[in-house]
Design an enzyme around this catalytic site. Structure first.
Site, short mmCIF file in Angstrom:
data_model
loop_
_atom_site.label_atom_id
_atom_site.label_comp_id
_atom_site.label_asym_id
_atom_site.label_seq_id
_atom_site.Cartn_x
_atom_site.Cartn_y
_atom_site.Cartn_z
N GLY A 33 -7.76 -2.29 17.91
CA GLY A 33 -7.43 -3.67 17.60
C GLY A 33 -7.43 -3.79 16.09
O GLY A 33 -8.49 -3.65 15.44
N ASN A 37 -10.62 -3.43 13.60
CA ASN A 37 -10.76 -2.22 12.78
C ASN A 37 -11.04 -2.58 11.31
O ASN A 37 -11.83 -1.92 10.64
CB ASN A 37 -9.48 -1.37 12.83
CG ASN A 37 -9.15 -0.88 14.24
OD1 ASN A 37 -10.01 -0.83 15.10
ND2 ASN A 37 -7.88 -0.52 14.46
N TYR A 102 0.00 -0.40 25.97
CA TYR A 102 -0.93 -1.54 26.03
C TYR A 102 -1.12 -2.07 27.45
O TYR A 102 -0.15 -2.14 28.21
CB TYR A 102 -0.38 -2.72 25.22
CG TYR A 102 -0.15 -2.45 23.75
CD1 TYR A 102 -1.19 -2.05 22.93
CD2 TYR A 102 1.10 -2.66 23.19
CE1 TYR A 102 -0.97 -1.84 21.57
CE2 TYR A 102 1.32 -2.46 21.83
CZ TYR A 102 0.29 -2.05 21.03
OH TYR A 102 0.50 -1.85 19.70
N ARG A 104 -2.60 -5.51 27.92
CA ARG A 104 -3.21 -6.61 27.18
C ARG A 104 -2.61 -7.97 27.52
O ARG A 104 -3.12 -8.99 27.03
CB ARG A 104 -3.07 -6.35 25.68
CG ARG A 104 -1.65 -6.52 25.18
CD ARG A 104 -1.36 -6.00 23.80
NE ARG A 104 -2.28 -6.38 22.76
CZ ARG A 104 -2.20 -5.95 21.50
NH1 ARG A 104 -1.18 -5.15 21.15
NH2 ARG A 104 -3.06 -6.31 20.60
N ASN A 164 1.85 -5.43 10.30
CA ASN A 164 1.59 -4.69 11.55
C ASN A 164 2.58 -5.05 12.65
O ASN A 164 2.19 -5.50 13.73
CB ASN A 164 0.15 -4.97 12.02
CG ASN A 164 -0.80 -3.87 11.60
OD1 ASN A 164 -0.35 -2.79 11.18
ND2 ASN A 164 -2.09 -4.12 11.71
N ARG A 166 4.77 -4.85 15.74
CA ARG A 166 4.75 -4.05 16.98
C ARG A 166 5.88 -4.54 17.88
O ARG A 166 5.72 -5.50 18.65
CB ARG A 166 3.41 -4.21 17.71
CG ARG A 166 2.20 -3.72 16.93
CD ARG A 166 2.12 -2.20 16.90
NE ARG A 166 0.90 -1.73 16.26
CZ ARG A 166 0.76 -1.48 14.97
NH1 ARG A 166 1.78 -1.67 14.13
NH2 ARG A 166 -0.38 -1.04 14.48
N LYS A 223 2.15 0.54 2.21
CA LYS A 223 1.44 1.77 2.59
C LYS A 223 2.48 2.80 2.97
O LYS A 223 3.28 2.57 3.87
CB LYS A 223 0.48 1.47 3.74
CG LYS A 223 -0.60 0.46 3.38
CD LYS A 223 -1.49 0.10 4.55
CE LYS A 223 -0.90 -0.99 5.41
NZ LYS A 223 -1.81 -1.46 6.46
N GLY A 253 -5.13 3.39 13.16
CA GLY A 253 -6.14 2.62 12.44
C GLY A 253 -6.28 2.99 10.97
O GLY A 253 -7.03 2.32 10.25
N ASP A 256 -5.37 0.10 8.85
CA ASP A 256 -6.38 -0.97 8.86
C ASP A 256 -7.54 -0.58 7.94
O ASP A 256 -8.07 -1.43 7.21
CB ASP A 256 -6.91 -1.19 10.29
CG ASP A 256 -5.79 -1.36 11.30
OD1 ASP A 256 -4.74 -1.92 10.91
OD2 ASP A 256 -5.93 -0.93 12.45
O1 KDG Z 1 -3.55 -0.29 13.64
C1 KDG Z 1 -4.12 0.31 14.79
C2 KDG Z 1 -3.93 -0.66 15.90
O2 KDG Z 1 -2.55 -0.77 16.11
C3 KDG Z 1 -4.57 -0.20 17.17
O3 KDG Z 1 -5.98 -0.18 17.02
C4 KDG Z 1 -4.18 -1.03 18.36
O4 KDG Z 1 -4.40 -3.25 17.55
C5 KDG Z 1 -3.70 -2.43 18.07
C6 KDG Z 1 -2.32 -2.80 18.40
O5 KDG Z 1 -2.14 -3.97 18.77
O6 KDG Z 1 -1.43 -1.97 18.25
#
Ligand code: KDG
Length: 319
Positions: A33, A37, A102, A104, A164, A166, A223, A253, A256
């Site tokens: 997460g 992290n 996932y 979730r 981040n 996704r 990054k 991670g 993070d």
């Molecule tokens: O940055 C690492 C996270 O991506 C991983 O711990 C899982 O939080 C996460 C996600 O939603 O991808």
């Protein structure tokens, strides 16, 4: 408190063998997460940190509460929600890097809402951190992220935001809209090269970072994995910082951990280039072990690593 973050913790199952998820059988349980992290990484580096989330009234929720307490992360604003479960993800590793699967949808954290926020708690922090994942998990979590950023700004608290992105959580056009909503509210923005490509795959990542910097943040940090990082400052200034030599085991991670390293060092008064130097070392160490949390270094680990490799900085491997 130095850093307060808002988002979703995920119980982690990292494949020990390499291969696709349908082929592997052995997993190591850990914690993930992105925003969790960050607070755990910050606490290991000696900062004071707190977390705002919801976990289920279940084994993984209890394991997270134990983890945060052991790491010294304040859990006074973590809600245990009996109506939903703590989310889970699996990491598969191959020569092309890692991939996440996932479980979730409908998780406790996706039920985060603005009513879970305590303005007094946010206003005593030095930095409030959240991410594009927090925004993407549900409409109420998105509202909570926006409200937390606004409350922080009103109290003069610095706002940190990691894109981040996704694409498994939402279509890219939707993710871009979330970024457009968050970036003007942030003082410092972190993104990866992948995030930059999701925003605009026709422009080089440094140009995308500069565009974001023109939208309001004081600093944008790109990054670049094995190539280190680039920091762009709105006040003028641009620093390219190389990475460190490290054998990458699992980069989950590492980004993070990088954020935490940068924020902790910046809060100690370090200039952006020095904060980036420490952040790349924290990210490199995080990538050298399996899972998001287990390899996170303490400040003593990072200082030792930086001293050992002071003369051999090359293109290493962080994410
Ligand atoms: O940055 C690492 C996270 O991506 C991983 O711990 C899982 O939080 C996460 C996600 O939603 O991808």
């Amino acid at each position: 408190m130095d850093i307060v973050a808002l988002g979703e913790p995920l119980a982690e199952f990292a494949a020990v063998e390499r291969g696709s998820l349908d082929e592997v059988f052995t997993f190591r349980r850990g914690w993930g997460g992105d925003t969790s992290n960050v607070v755990v990484a910050a606490a290991r580096l000696g900062a004071s940190a707190g977390y705002i989330t919801r976990v289920g009234d279940d084994a993984f929720g209890r394991a997270f509460l134990r983890l945060w307490e052991q790491e010294g992360v304040d859990t006074s604003r973590v809600v245990v929600d009996p109506e939903a479960v703590t989310g889970v993800y699996f990491i598969a590793r191959s020569d092309r890097g890692h991939s996440f699967t996932y479980y979730r949808a409908g998780s406790a954290a996706s039920r985060l809402r603005p009513g879970d926020l305590d303005p007094a708690y946010l206003s005593q922090a030095r930095v409030v951190h959240t991410s594009g994942i927090t925004q993407a998990i549900s409409p109420t979590a998105r509202e909570a992220a926006a409200a937390a950023m606004d409350m922080a700004r009103r109290s003069g608290v610095l706002v940190s935001y990691d894109l981040n992105l996704r694409p498994r959580l939402a279509p890219v056009t939707r993710l871009r809209a979330l970024v457009a909503d968050a970036v003007p509210r942030a003082d410092i923005v972190f993104l990866s090269e992948e995030d930059a490509a999701h925003l605009d795959d026709r422009r080089p990542a440094p140009a995308v970072a500069a565009d974001l910097c023109a939208c309001g943040p004081r600093l944008v940090v790109l990054k670049r994995g094995a190539a280190g990082c680039l920091v762009v400052a709105a006040a003028g200034g641009r620093w390219e910082v190389p990475s460190w030599p490290v054998e990458v085991v699992d980069a989950t991670g590492a980004g993070d951990a990088f954020d935490a390293g940068f924020l902790v060092e910046w809060l100690r008064g370090a200039p952006p280039e020095a904060a980036a130097r420490l952040a790349t070392a924290v990210g490199a160490l995080a990538a050298s072990g399996l899972g998001a949390v287990a390899p996170l270094p303490t400040r003593a680990d990072v200082e030792k690593f930086m001293a050992q490799h002071a003369n051999s900085r090359t293109k290493g491997g962080t994410e």
